[in-house]
Every structure is written in structure tokens, then in C-alpha cells.
Design an enzyme around this catalytic site. Structure first.
Site, PDB file in Angstrom:
ATOM      1  N   ASN A   1      -1.954   2.592   5.790  1.00 43.22           N
ATOM      2  CA  ASN A   1      -0.713   1.612   5.381  1.00 43.22           C
ATOM      3  C   ASN A   1      -0.699   0.777   6.549  1.00 43.22           C
ATOM      4  OD1 ASN A   1       0.814   0.146   4.021  1.00 43.22           O
ATOM      5  ND2 ASN A   1       2.262   1.713   3.931  1.00 43.22           N
ATOM      6  N   GLY A   2      -0.809  -0.565   6.769  1.00 42.71           N
ATOM      7  CA  GLY A   2      -0.557  -1.197   8.019  1.00 42.71           C
ATOM      8  C   GLY A   2      -1.499  -2.119   8.262  1.00 42.71           C
TER       9      GLY A   2
ATOM     10  N   CYS B   1       0.854  -1.121   0.103  1.00 40.76           N
ATOM     11  CA  CYS B   1       0.005   0.023  -0.031  1.00 40.76           C
ATOM     12  C   CYS B   1       0.863   1.215   0.001  1.00 40.76           C
ATOM     13  CB  CYS B   1      -1.126   0.149   1.183  1.00 40.76           C
ATOM     14  SG  CYS B   1      -2.064  -1.440   1.166  1.00 40.76           S
TER      15      CYS B   1
ATOM     16  N   LYS C   1       5.978  -4.403  -3.841  1.00 45.77           N
ATOM     17  CA  LYS C   1       7.664  -4.212  -3.535  1.00 45.77           C
ATOM     18  C   LYS C   1       7.795  -4.321  -2.015  1.00 45.77           C
ATOM     19  CE  LYS C   1      11.608  -3.555  -5.225  1.00 45.77           C
ATOM     20  NZ  LYS C   1      12.259  -4.855  -5.921  1.00 45.77           N
TER      21      LYS C   1
ATOM     22  N   TRP D   1      -2.819  -2.718  -1.657  1.00 51.59           N
ATOM     23  CA  TRP D   1      -2.332  -4.262  -1.828  1.00 51.59           C
ATOM     24  C   TRP D   1      -3.437  -5.008  -0.906  1.00 51.59           C
ATOM     25  CZ3 TRP D   1      -0.613  -8.538   0.835  1.00 51.59           C
ATOM     26  CH2 TRP D   1      -0.203  -9.462   0.325  1.00 51.59           C
TER      27      TRP D   1
ATOM     28  N   HIS E   1      15.505 -38.178  -4.334  1.00 57.25           N
ATOM     29  CA  HIS E   1      14.738 -38.311  -2.940  1.00 57.25           C
ATOM     30  C   HIS E   1      13.406 -38.082  -3.363  1.00 57.25           C
ATOM     31  CE1 HIS E   1      18.214 -39.810  -0.822  1.00 57.25           C
ATOM     32  NE2 HIS E   1      19.005 -38.855  -1.304  1.00 57.25           N
TER      33      HIS E   1
ATOM     34  N   GLU F   1      16.929 -19.090  -6.190  1.00 60.33           N
ATOM     35  CA  GLU F   1      16.462 -17.616  -6.712  1.00 60.33           C
ATOM     36  C   GLU F   1      16.093 -17.649  -7.853  1.00 60.33           C
ATOM     37  OE1 GLU F   1      16.087 -14.858  -5.402  1.00 60.33           O
ATOM     38  OE2 GLU F   1      16.354 -13.483  -6.857  1.00 60.33           O
TER      39      GLU F   1
ATOM     40  N   ARG G   1       4.214  -0.529  -4.795  1.00 61.46           N
ATOM     41  CA  ARG G   1       3.933  -0.767  -3.527  1.00 61.46           C
ATOM     42  C   ARG G   1       2.571  -1.693  -3.457  1.00 61.46           C
ATOM     43  NH1 ARG G   1       6.908   1.857   0.579  1.00 61.46           N
ATOM     44  NH2 ARG G   1       5.502   1.056   2.056  1.00 61.46           N
TER      45      ARG G   1
ATOM     46  N   LYS H   1      12.340 -16.230  -9.420  1.00 61.15           N
ATOM     47  CA  LYS H   1      12.249 -15.058 -10.421  1.00 61.15           C
ATOM     48  C   LYS H   1      11.438 -15.766 -11.477  1.00 61.15           C
ATOM     49  CE  LYS H   1      13.416 -12.374  -8.915  1.00 61.15           C
ATOM     50  NZ  LYS H   1      14.062 -12.465  -7.463  1.00 61.15           N
TER      51      LYS H   1
ATOM     52  N   GLU I   1       7.745 -15.630  -9.927  1.00 56.28           N
ATOM     53  CA  GLU I   1       7.184 -14.369  -9.859  1.00 56.28           C
ATOM     54  C   GLU I   1       6.800 -13.738 -10.960  1.00 56.28           C
ATOM     55  OE1 GLU I   1       9.441 -11.792  -6.550  1.00 56.28           O
ATOM     56  OE2 GLU I   1      10.628 -12.592  -7.728  1.00 56.28           O
TER      57      GLU I   1
HETATM   58  C1  F6R Z   1      11.618 -11.375  -4.984  1.00 60.61           C
HETATM   59  C2  F6R Z   1      11.390 -10.335  -3.992  1.00 60.61           C
HETATM   60  C3  F6R Z   1      10.762 -10.651  -2.693  1.00 60.61           C
HETATM   61  C4  F6R Z   1      11.669  -9.995  -1.782  1.00 60.61           C
HETATM   62  C5  F6R Z   1      11.136 -10.043  -0.241  1.00 60.61           C
HETATM   63  C6  F6R Z   1      11.775  -9.678   0.704  1.00 60.61           C
HETATM   64  O1  F6R Z   1      11.792 -10.714  -6.187  1.00 60.61           O
HETATM   65  O2  F6R Z   1      11.579  -9.241  -4.192  1.00 60.61           O
HETATM   66  O3  F6R Z   1      10.927 -12.031  -2.540  1.00 60.61           O
HETATM   67  O4  F6R Z   1      13.092 -10.360  -1.545  1.00 60.61           O
HETATM   68  O5  F6R Z   1       9.682  -9.569  -0.086  1.00 60.61           O
HETATM   69  O6  F6R Z   1      11.809  -8.163   0.839  1.00 60.61           O
HETATM   70  P1  F6R Z   1      13.070  -7.083   1.390  1.00 60.61           P
HETATM   71  O7  F6R Z   1      14.338  -7.585   0.658  1.00 60.61           O
HETATM   72  O8  F6R Z   1      12.804  -5.776   0.910  1.00 60.61           O
HETATM   73  O9  F6R Z   1      12.797  -7.252   2.809  1.00 60.61           O
END
Ligand code: F6R
Length: 643
Positions: free
Chosen positions: A100-101, A2, A638, A74, A539, A516, A27, A520, A523
Site C-alpha cells: 500500500n503506497g 488499498c 475512503k 484502488w 458571472h 458540500e 479503502r 455529495k 460522489e
Molecule cells: C467526500 C469524501 C472525501 C474526503 C477527502 C478527505 O465524501 O469523503 O472528499 O473528505 O478525501 O479525506 P480525509 O478527511 O480523510 O482527509
């Protein structure tokens, strides 16, 4: 999660608010809305979908008022819908709020407020705030009492005394009402409120969720994130935890709550160093691609000034050499991509310093009473610096007496402020929701920390530190070389864009890279992907493999290379379509893999920095072929500011 904006000034507020929301869209982007003071009334518009939907409706409303608030959502409580979009309005429509929260006790408050006659129009937790303010405002301005039900309270409005004017050093009635309302809340919040009774005033409150105020030539701006204000105001006041503010058209005042009274306080000012290029895609089709290409620069910037006379310097750690030497355990807490960077760091820290290192996702750490002692060094890794679980874990670790070292990308973020020391990853603002360049900044920063610990424990001699540092610095050039040649990646992407699932495998460093890479892909392309240490494949996950099933193997040169090669063959024998990330000069791997993406030879310790790049590009390309929104994947935000 948000985003909030507010504006009180000399221009029409609606376009200012929508521009701010566009910058905060990363956000949250399931719905958005604004409320603007129009004469003696508040007018609000809410739309589901992207901010562009809200922007498109603006001309129909002819809004000219110069004070308002806005929100991009969000969804947590209540589905994405216009009814659940903020701003929320009071029963009388004279007060509007954005939040926000999370309000944890919203259900109890709602039932009390409903009994008092308040009518709710949404399913959100946030709506209770505006009704609490409405009640408190009625008591302050219209002399109603807590025992009056809503109808009585509204009746008394007819004989109301006018709300007092805002005087210097004195909080507005709206701010007092907001403060009374927040005293009933349990949870976290950044709140902005406006009222038609006090035109031009935005009342603000903050607990845990960030809120900043900026003074511009055209008026005062409020936002939940400096991104909305970069290039708009030269500096911002960062509202402290538990602080309140009255924002008027050309000034603002900060207050702290002392024994339920609002007392003038000082806010902390922060300069905004704005580089307009950060917010532009330039020659790139999307921000994700731009940010992937920024990685060589991130490596160089993060390393700048870190090697002095053959020794690693991280003065921000604020621990003496002796204190570092006493560290007997390292615990790294993080989420998502940051957690994967931490998995790499575990290997480096244990390898170079022989200090035991554990890595834990913050959401598990905070609820399981972990063993932390004053000699444990806790490292919190967070790109945004505001992930709720990571912050809670930091607080828990500090209560247990540990020193906490933050690694973050955002200057002045809560992680930076609440840690004992902080290292900034120098990635600059990351706009695409999927992290790429921040991961690289985290890997480099954590590698520096591992070198520092190895040095402090006397296990790495000066010459070794210098050699390792120089090799680490070389990864910038190696990353550039990978970015120049992407044709094998594109071919691989075409061949499995229609698959339903994919398996990522690797060992050691490669296992973390596989994690990772799989994240990616999930996502941005919505393709199911799972990462497994290659040795674990037999396994269980090997049962998934059938002809054409994609297996992406991180098979760079490492002590376990031969083992990974055997695992690739096991997959190939069962018909898998294998994509291998391998080291240049590896002539043998082509016979076991359908696609080979070669990357330059680097020391195994630094291989994640380069090996992840093809996997980022692969995920993006597949997402593109599948018609996905690269920068704003569905359901994601984000900054994850709720637990
Ligand atoms: C993946 C991604 C998320 C963040 C996670 C932690 O591309 O961006 O998995 O890595 O939400 O966020 P931060 O690093 O901001 O604590």
C-alpha cells in the site's frame, strides 16, 4: 487507499484474509487477491471487482495453508485487472508481496531489474518490490552476488544453504531481504511479504502508510487499518514509521533499521474499543443512511465535556491561554468534505476572534511554499487522518515552526500522531465512502475551536460563549427533527433524477453548504453538480440554466437571505427547477421554488450543521433512484493515501 491483511496462525488463512479484506473494502475495491503458503509452495488468487468475486472463487482452490497475505486495490499505476492485482510474485513464485503506497522510482528500478533478468507480469509500481526482495534474498540465502544476473542467481539455488530459522531477537532472512529492498525505494509503503522458504513468517515494513499487528487467540493478524482487526484482537501494535516486523504464527517481533542492520525495537500498543454496532447496517438500507442518522449523536458526543464553568475547554490543543492569545493567523488545510467544513470555520473564526483565517486544499498548500510563521496556528482536518496531502502539509507547516492542531476521526492515525494537539470528532468509524457524519463532527469541532479563539482573544464574553454553546448543542435536536420528516426530499429527488447536471447555490455559510451538497451528489449519483456562491451565478453559470435545469439553493435565514432570494428568482425566471432548503416559517419562498425542504430555525453560524442534512439525503435518494452503489461509489476510496 488499498487495504492489506496478513495472517499466520492455526486456522486456514484464506477465509481469515478474505474476511479482513471485506472489512477494508472501503479503502479500494477495483480488484483483490490473496497468496497463501500451501506446503512448499505459494498459491495466489487474484480477481477484479469486489471482494465477493474473490470469495466466490475460494472453494475452487481448496486452500488449507495457515499463513498468507491479502490486498484490496484502488488502482494508481496500471488499470484494474487480475495481472495488476496484488499479491505480486517473484520470478520463481517463491516470494509474494502486498503493498500500500506509491513507489516513486519504480520505473528506474524496473529497468535495472529487467536488465538483471527479472520478468515483470504487471504494470504496477509495487511489483518492483518483490523482485528487489528476490534479489536480496538470493544474496542472503543463496550466496549470490549483486553482479550475478538472474539466471546465475537462480542456478545457485540448487546449491543453496538452507535459510536460517527465525530466532528470538533475530530478523528472518525474508525481513532482512525486505529491509534491503526498501533501502532502494523512494516513496511510501506498507508492505507484507511471505516466502515459501520461511513458512509461517510474514515480513512487514512501513514508511508513511500505516500497518498494525494484532495478537489473537488463533494466531497473529496484520492489517493496514484497525478496522480489519476490530473484534478480532483486543489490541494492536502500531508499527512506527520506518519500522519492520517479523510476524510468526503466535508471536511477532518489531525491529528498527540502524546503520542497515535490523535491531530489536518496541512497537506502540493501542487498545481497540470495539462496538460491533458500528460495522452493522442494522435497520438501514446502507451505511450512508445509517451514518446520516447518527449525526445527532455525533453532535452530542463531540460537545461532551467541552463547556466548563462557562468556558470552552480543549485541553488536547496543548497551548496555554497566553500562547493562544499570541496566535495572529489561522491556516486550515484539508481536502474534499473536510475542506468544506474548513470553509465554514473560516467565517466563524474570523467572526468571533477577528483572527485572519485562510483555508487551503492540502495538495496546493504543500507545493507552493506558503507563508507560515511560529505565530500561525495551522489546523489540519482529516476524517481518516491519513490523507497523504494533508500529512505532507502538516510536516511542511511544522518545519516552518507552526503549531499544528489536528482534527480527525481516527484515534492514533498519522494526523493525530504528527500534530502537536488533536481533537477527535467522535463520529466513530465511518464506513460509507461518502462522508456525512464526519462532516458534522468536523463542523462541531471547528466551531469549538472558533469559540475557544474568540474566548482567548477576549472578544467573546463568558455569557456569550455559554449562550452560543447551548445553541450549538441544540442542533442535535434540530437534526433529529429534520431526519424525522424526509418526504419533501424524496419528491425533489424524483423530479431531477434524470437530469444531467445541477447547480448548487448559497451565500456565506450557505455557499460552503452548497459546495458540500454538490460534492455529495457527484460522489454517489454520478450526476454532474457544481456549486457557486449565489452572487457569482450571473458571472457565468447562469448560462447553463434552461427550462427544467435543477438549481438547489441554500436559502436559510441569514444576513444575506434577501440576496439569495433574488438569485433564486433569477434562476426561476429562466426556467430552472428550484429546490430550496429554507427555514421553517418562511412562507414566501414557496412562490419561487418548486420544492422547499424546511429545516428548523438556527443561528446562521450553526446553519451548516442542519442545512447539509437534507442535501445528504437528497444525494443519496437520487443515487438510489439511479441504481448507484451508495456505500462504494465507483473510482473512490475512503482513505486517500496517495497524492
Ligand atoms: C467526500 C469524501 C472525501 C474526503 C477527502 C478527505 O465524501 O469523503 O472528499 O473528505 O478525501 O479525506 P480525509 O478527511 O480523510 O482527509
Amino acid at each position: 487507499m488499498c487495504g492489506i491483511v496478513g495472517y499466520s496462525g492455526s486456522r486456514p488463512a484464506a477465509p481469515v484474509l478474505v474476511n479482513g479484506l471485506k472489512r477494508l473494502e472501503y479503502r479500494g475495491y477495483d480488484s483483490s487477491g490473496i497468496a497463501v503458503e500451501e506446503g512448499a509452495q505459494l498459491k495466489s488468487i487474484c480477481r477484479t471487482g469486489r471482494i465477493s468475486e474473490l470469495e466466490r472463487s475460494l472453494p475452487d482452490f481448496h486452500l488449507t495453508g495457515s499463513c498468507g497475505i491479502g490486498h484490496t486495490r484502488w488502482a494508481t499505476h496500471g488499470a484494474p485487472s487480475e495481472a495488476n492485482a496484488h499479491p505480486h510474485l517473484s520470478c520463481e513464485g517463491d516470494i509474494a508481496i502486498v503493498h500500500n503506497g506509491i513507489i516513486e522510482n519504480h520505473a528506474e528500478l524496473r529497468s535495472v531489474l529487467e536488465k538483471r533478468g527479472h520478468r515483470f507480469t504487471s504494470q504496477t509500481d509495487s511489483e518492483v518490490i518483490v523482485h528487489l526482495i528476490e534479489d536480496a534474498y538470493a544474496r542472503l540465502a543463496f550466496q549470490t552476488s549483486e553482479d550475478d544476473d538472474m539466471e546465475d542467481a537462480l542456478g545457485k539455488r540448487e546449491e543453496r544453504t538452507p535459510a536460517s530459522e527465525v530466532k528470538a531477537g533475530e530478523p528472518s532472512l525474508l525481513l532482512q531481504a525486505l529491509s534491503m529492498a526498501t533501502s532502494m525505494l523512494i516513496g511510501s509503503w506498507a508492505i507484507c511479504a511471505i516466502s515459501s522458504h520461511e513458512p509461517g513468517i510474514i515480513a512487514c515494513a512501513r514508511k508513511e502508510s500505516p500497518l498494525v499487528i494484532g495478537h489473537g487467540a488463533d494466531g497473529e493478524h496484520v492489517a493496514s487499518d484497525v478496522t480489519a482487526l476490530q473484534g478480532v484482537v483486543p489490541q494492536v501494535c502500531v508499527l512506527g514509521d520506518g519500522q519492520f516486523a517479523d510476524v510468526a504464527s503466535h508471536s511477532f517481533a518489531v525491529f528498527s533499521s540502524v546503520e542497515e542492520r535490523l535491531i530489536s525495537a518496541k512497537g506502540e500498543m493501542m487498545r481497540l474499543d470495539w462496538n460491533a454496532e458500528v460495522a452493522e447496517r442494522g435497520r438501514f438500507a446502507d451505511f450512508m443512511l445509517k451514518e446520516i442518522y447518527e449525526q445527532p449523536r455525533v453532535i452530542r458526543d463531540t460537545l461532551e465535556g467541552r463547556l466548563n464553568h462557562g468556558a470552552i475547554t480543549i485541553s488536547e490543543l496543548s497551548l496555554t491561554h497566553e500562547e493562544l492569545n499570541l496566535v495572529d493567523r489561522v491556516v486550515i488545510i484539508a481536502c474534499g468534505t473536510s475542506y468544506h467544513a474548513a470553509l465554514v470555520a473560516k467565517n466563524l473564526i474570523e467572526g468571533w476572534s477577528r483572527i485572519p483565517c485562510e483555508v487551503e486544499v492540502a495538495s496546493e498548500f504543500r507545493y507552493r511554499d506558503p507563508i507560515i510563521t511560529p505565530s500561525t496556528l495551522v489546523v489540519a482536518v482529516s476524517q481518516s487522518g491519513e490523507t497523504a496531502d494533508t500529512l505532507a502539509a502538516i510536516r511542511d507547516a511544522r518545519i516552518k515552526g507552526a503549531k499544528v492542531f489536528g482534527i480527525t476521526n481516527v484515534i492514533g492515525s498519522p494526523v493525530a500522531r504528527e500534530s502537536d494537539g488533536v481533537i477527535y470528532t467522535k463520529a466513530n468509524k465511518e464506513i460509507a465512502v461518502a462522508s456525512t457524519k464526519s462532516f458534522t463532527g468536523q463542523l462541531v469541532s471547528l466551531t469549538l475551536l472558533a469559540l475557544l479563539l474568540g474566548q482567548a482573544k477576549g472578544r467573546l464574553k463568558q455569557a456569550q460563549v455559554r449562550m452560543l454553546f447551548n445553541e450549538l448543542a441544540n442542533t442535535a435536536e434540530q437534526a433529529e427533527a429534520i431526519l424525522k420528516e424526509a418526504s419533501a426530499i424524496d419528491e425533489a429527488a424524483v423530479s431531477f433524477k434524470d437530469s444531467r447536471s445541477a447547480l448548487f447555490i448559497g451565500r456565506g455559510m450557505g455557499a460552503a453548504v452548497a459546495e458540500e451538497g454538490a460534492l455529495k451528489l457527484k460522489e454517489v449519483s454520478y450526476l454532474h453538480a457544481e456549486a457557486y456562491p449565489a452572487g457569482e451565478m450571473k458571472h457565468g453559470p447562469i448560462a447553463l440554466i434552461e427550462p427544467g435545469f435543477p438549481v438547489i439553493a441554500v436559502a436559510t435565514q441569514s444576513p444575506t437571505y434577501d440576496k439569495v432570494l433574488s438569485n433564486i428568482q433569477e434562476a426561476k425566471t429562466r426556467g430552472a427547477m428550484v429546490v430550496a432548503v429554507a427555514t421553517e416559517g418562511d412562507e414566501g419562498i414557496g412562490q419561487f421554488a418548486d420544492h422547499v425542504i424546511f429545516i428548523p430555525r438556527v443561528r446562521d453560524a450553526f446553519s451548516p450543521i442542519t442545512a447539509i442534512i437534507p442535501l445528504q439525503l437528497l444525494a443519496r435518494k437520487i443515487a438510489l433512484l439511479r441504481g448507484c452503489n451508495i456505500d462504494q461509489p465507483r473510482n473512490l476510496a475512503k482513505s486517500v493515501t496517495v497524492e
